[in-house]
Design a protein around this motif. Structure first.
Motif, PDB file in Angstrom:
ATOM      1  N   TYR A  23       0.840  -1.197   0.000  1.00  0.00           N
ATOM      2  CA  TYR A  23       0.000   0.000   0.000  1.00  0.00           C
ATOM      3  C   TYR A  23       0.877   1.251   0.000  1.00  0.00           C
ATOM      4  CZ  TYR A  23      -3.456   3.450   1.506  1.00  0.00           C
ATOM      5  OH  TYR A  23      -4.256   4.550   1.594  1.00  0.00           O
ATOM      6  N   LEU A  24       1.989   1.189   0.735  1.00  0.00           N
ATOM      7  CA  LEU A  24       2.897   2.334   0.831  1.00  0.00           C
ATOM      8  C   LEU A  24       3.434   2.716  -0.547  1.00  0.00           C
ATOM      9  CD1 LEU A  24       4.703   4.304   2.489  1.00  0.00           C
ATOM     10  CD2 LEU A  24       6.315   2.428   2.771  1.00  0.00           C
ATOM     11  N   PHE A  25       3.943   1.748  -1.301  1.00  0.00           N
ATOM     12  CA  PHE A  25       4.532   2.066  -2.594  1.00  0.00           C
ATOM     13  C   PHE A  25       3.478   2.421  -3.636  1.00  0.00           C
ATOM     14  CE2 PHE A  25       8.212  -0.137  -0.787  1.00  0.00           C
ATOM     15  CZ  PHE A  25       9.217   0.750  -1.140  1.00  0.00           C
ATOM     16  N   THR A  26       2.323   1.789  -3.542  1.00  0.00           N
ATOM     17  CA  THR A  26       1.229   2.147  -4.454  1.00  0.00           C
ATOM     18  C   THR A  26       0.801   3.588  -4.224  1.00  0.00           C
ATOM     19  OG1 THR A  26       0.443  -0.156  -4.476  1.00  0.00           O
ATOM     20  CG2 THR A  26      -1.102   1.552  -5.203  1.00  0.00           C
ATOM     21  N   ALA A  27       0.711   3.989  -2.956  1.00  0.00           N
ATOM     22  CA  ALA A  27       0.341   5.367  -2.626  1.00  0.00           C
ATOM     23  C   ALA A  27       1.415   6.338  -3.096  1.00  0.00           C
ATOM     24  CB  ALA A  27       0.127   5.504  -1.110  1.00  0.00           C
ATOM     25  N   PHE A  28       2.685   5.942  -2.957  1.00  0.00           N
ATOM     26  CA  PHE A  28       3.758   6.844  -3.403  1.00  0.00           C
ATOM     27  C   PHE A  28       3.739   6.985  -4.925  1.00  0.00           C
ATOM     28  CE2 PHE A  28       8.079   7.685  -4.919  1.00  0.00           C
ATOM     29  CZ  PHE A  28       8.236   8.955  -4.369  1.00  0.00           C
TER      30      PHE A  28
ATOM     31  N   PHE B  16       1.190   9.556  -5.577  1.00  0.00           N
ATOM     32  CA  PHE B  16       1.675  10.848  -5.073  1.00  0.00           C
ATOM     33  C   PHE B  16       2.751  11.409  -6.005  1.00  0.00           C
ATOM     34  CE2 PHE B  16       4.933  13.173  -2.690  1.00  0.00           C
ATOM     35  CZ  PHE B  16       4.179  14.182  -2.117  1.00  0.00           C
ATOM     36  N   TYR B  17       3.672  10.558  -6.417  1.00  0.00           N
ATOM     37  CA  TYR B  17       4.771  10.998  -7.284  1.00  0.00           C
ATOM     38  C   TYR B  17       4.230  11.443  -8.646  1.00  0.00           C
ATOM     39  CZ  TYR B  17       9.289  10.860  -9.681  1.00  0.00           C
ATOM     40  OH  TYR B  17      10.409  11.185 -10.404  1.00  0.00           O
ATOM     41  N   ARG B  18       3.255  10.707  -9.157  1.00  0.00           N
ATOM     42  CA  ARG B  18       2.660  11.053 -10.449  1.00  0.00           C
ATOM     43  C   ARG B  18       2.010  12.432 -10.398  1.00  0.00           C
ATOM     44  NH1 ARG B  18      -0.986   6.815 -13.923  1.00  0.00           N
ATOM     45  NH2 ARG B  18      -1.379   8.128 -15.754  1.00  0.00           N
ATOM     46  N   GLU B  19       1.373  12.739  -9.275  1.00  0.00           N
ATOM     47  CA  GLU B  19       0.628  13.997  -9.150  1.00  0.00           C
ATOM     48  C   GLU B  19       1.511  15.188  -8.773  1.00  0.00           C
ATOM     49  OE1 GLU B  19      -2.361  13.214  -6.261  1.00  0.00           O
ATOM     50  OE2 GLU B  19      -3.512  11.862  -7.568  1.00  0.00           O
TER      51      GLU B  19
ATOM     52  N   SER C 244       5.741  19.516 -10.305  1.00  0.00           N
ATOM     53  CA  SER C 244       5.807  20.835  -9.676  1.00  0.00           C
ATOM     54  C   SER C 244       6.935  20.893  -8.643  1.00  0.00           C
ATOM     55  CB  SER C 244       4.470  21.166  -9.007  1.00  0.00           C
ATOM     56  OG  SER C 244       4.125  20.174  -8.042  1.00  0.00           O
ATOM     57  N   TRP C 245       7.176  19.769  -7.937  1.00  0.00           N
ATOM     58  CA  TRP C 245       8.211  19.778  -6.900  1.00  0.00           C
ATOM     59  C   TRP C 245       9.602  19.884  -7.521  1.00  0.00           C
ATOM     60  CZ3 TRP C 245      12.398  17.012  -4.962  1.00  0.00           C
ATOM     61  CH2 TRP C 245      12.773  17.343  -3.659  1.00  0.00           C
TER      62      TRP C 245
ATOM     63  N   LEU D 226      12.328  13.035  -2.851  1.00  0.00           N
ATOM     64  CA  LEU D 226      10.882  13.015  -2.645  1.00  0.00           C
ATOM     65  C   LEU D 226      10.442  11.677  -2.048  1.00  0.00           C
ATOM     66  CD1 LEU D 226       8.554  14.979  -3.065  1.00  0.00           C
ATOM     67  CD2 LEU D 226       8.148  13.958  -5.301  1.00  0.00           C
ATOM     68  N   LEU D 227      11.031  10.586  -2.514  1.00  0.00           N
ATOM     69  CA  LEU D 227      10.727   9.276  -1.926  1.00  0.00           C
ATOM     70  C   LEU D 227      11.129   9.238  -0.454  1.00  0.00           C
ATOM     71  CD1 LEU D 227       9.922   6.285  -2.020  1.00  0.00           C
ATOM     72  CD2 LEU D 227      12.223   5.775  -2.896  1.00  0.00           C
TER      73      LEU D 227
END
Length: 536
Positions: A389-394, A397-400, A404-405, A419-420
């Protein structure tokens, strides 16, 4: 009761300490002084230079053969390019230290008159000349914080020392020791007056040698800690002493800070019958990092400098040295104590700095993550960290957010890895910890999450990060081998390989994936090692 010192020079009456004169080769320094040499002693901040030089001054004066004076000229830093104000401040500092340490008023009684008569470009040379002529013993002058000065002020000081050199010892200091963070030879000083870069060696070409004050050895680190046991009876478990060394790598301030916090700040260890354990040292390590101690903040402030970024960014990426890195950048980062040459190449100097650097570079992002990312969903009912779940969520998050970051990130090339780390830190903080391994030429970033589940069970999650290099299959193949080696070293309970695809214009649906792979080892050493591969 003595204590571990973390601020200012060591006083062996008040502080646990190593003999300052044992920190360097005393016989070598005495030989240089007997030969009337001018030389440099340099070391990172809060390594013990001042304590050592104060001890050397006392030692020399006690011999009765020299008149030795230590002086700190950092106050002249505010003068910057104003040579008159800078030289006046340097002369005043010499006079004040001579009065306080030696009871000698000569410089204070004469500096203003000499400055008015000779002008800033000759006054320091003249006051040192007159003072040397006035004394019966040869003068050994120790000038600390020499590299606090800049521009024409620093050039003038160095040239005046060079000009008076031929008149030593009767009419100029017999020996001068210049102390600072950097070696004089590495100075690149811009002269407004001459509109050019002046190197330190050209401004002070009479320098005989450069000495570097190093960190504590492992034996010295343990010896310092055991002074507390001798005086209070409070024991350090052997593994705790190993952990202090491991975390600090002998950096003197870190050694003292870890030991002080463990022995004097924690409520539970003020009872001297309670031993200092590995767990306590790990706790104090995180307390130091989270408190933003001055030493660590000063170090982190250097991360904004372009020449430091050129060294650290490829280290975080795990890439090789490129043409943007020059010897001067490398020498500067080493002199600061940020990096060191290890058996595996250039590395961050110690585990605490490895932790501080990514935290500082992602500080604002981490604050934002605290408000948007909740930790609870990533923890299963049995207390385990839900890594899938952690990596799927990242990935989402990374895609979105990565676009911009990365646009505003100072360390843009290492932005994906940072960022990771920021995301993982948000989830892991408070329940476990992250250990990091990175350095030039490694070809990857190694992360290890240590997550306690129960008193007798710990998740040890290895995360290997690589940047896609030409072929995805080759990157995965190389990554599997590297992940296995790191996981085997760490006794990992599960392993993940993260591949960042920086290919411009490639659709996200082609970058984002998850697949299970098995590393089969070699013909000589076959294994069956499962790894989850995550594409980003």
């Amino acid at each position: 009761m003595r204590f571990f010192n973390t601020a200012g020079p060591v006083n062996c009456v008040k502080h646990y300490c190593l003999d300052p004169l044992s920190r360097f080769d005393l016989e070598e320094i005495l030989s240089l002084i007997r030969q009337e040499k001018y030389f440099v002693l340099h070391a990172p901040r809060q390594t013990g230079k001042t304590s050592c030089m104060l001890a050397l001054m006392k030692y020399l004066n006690d011999t009765g053969e020299y008149l030795s004076l230590y002086t700190n000229i950092e106050s002249a830093q505010v003068a910057r390019e104003d040579v008159t104000s800078g030289i006046r401040s340097v002369m005043s500092s010499i006079g004040i230290y001579a009065r306080d340490f030696l009871g000698n008023q000569f410089v204070l009684d004469n500096d203003n008159e000499i400055l008015q008569e000779r002008g800033a470009y000759n006054a320091l040379e003249e006051v040192l000349s007159q003072w040397s002529s006035h004394e019966q013993l040869p003068i050994v002058l120790i000038i600390d914080e020499i590299d606090a000065l800049i521009g024409d002020t620093l050039i003038s000081l160095l040239r005046q020392l060079r000009s008076g050199y031929s008149r030593r010892p009767a009419n100029f200091p017999s020996s001068i020791i210049l102390c600072g963070v950097r070696d004089v030879r590495d100075y690149r000083i811009y002269s407004n007056q001459e509109k050019s870069i002046i190197t330190g060696d050209s401004a002070l070409n009479i320098k005989a040698k450069s000495l570097r004050l190093g960190n504590f050895s492992r034996e010295e680190t343990i010896s310092l800690c055991l002074q507390h046991t001798t005086e209070t009876g409070q024991k350090f478990e052997p593994n705790a002493l190993d952990k202090i060394w491991e975390n600090s790598q002998g950096q003197p301030w870190l050694v003292n800070a870890l030991a002080y916090d463990a022995c004097f700040e924690l409520l539970e260890t003020k009872d001297r019958s309670i031993p200092i354990t590995v767990e306590i040292i790990e706790k104090t390590k995180m307390r130091l990092i989270l408190r933003h101690e001055t030493h660590l903040d000063q170090l982190a402030d250097k991360l904004r400098e372009e020449r430091v970024r050129r060294i650290l960014e490829p280290m975080i990426e795990g890439t090789s040295v490129d043409s943007s890195i020059n010897d001067d950048d490398l020498s500067y980062a080493i002199d600061l104590g940020l990096v060191t040459r290890g058996s595996d190449g250039l590395q961050i100097a110690n585990p605490i700095y490895r932790e501080v650097i990514p935290r500082q570079l992602t500080a604002i992002t981490s604050y934002n993550l605290e408000a948007t990312i909740l930790r609870a969903p990533f923890i299963r009912p049995d207390g385990r960290l839900d890594t899938r779940y952690l990596f799927t969520a990242f990935q989402q998050f990374y895609r979105e957010n990565s676009g911009s970051w990365l646009e505003i990130a100072q360390y843009r090339e290492a932005g994906p890895q940072l960022l990771l780390m920021a995301f993982l830190q948000r989830v892991v903080n408070g329940g476990g910890r992250i250990e990091r391994e990175y350095g030039l030429g490694r070809g990857r970033l190694d992360l290890l999450i240590i997550w306690p589940v129960q008193s007798d069970e710990i998740q040890r999650i290895v995360i290997e990060c690589k940047v896609l290099d030409h072929s995805l299959e080759k990157t995965i193949r190389d990554g599997l081998s590297q992940t296995y080696r790191y996981a085997d070293t760490c006794s990992a309970t599960e392993s993940h390989l993260v591949i960042f695809d920086r290919t411009p214009e490639k659709p996200w649906d082609e970058k984002i994936f998850c697949r299970e792979e098995v590393y089969s080892g070699t013909e000589v050493h076959p294994v069956r090692f499962p790894v989850t591969v995550w594409g980003l």
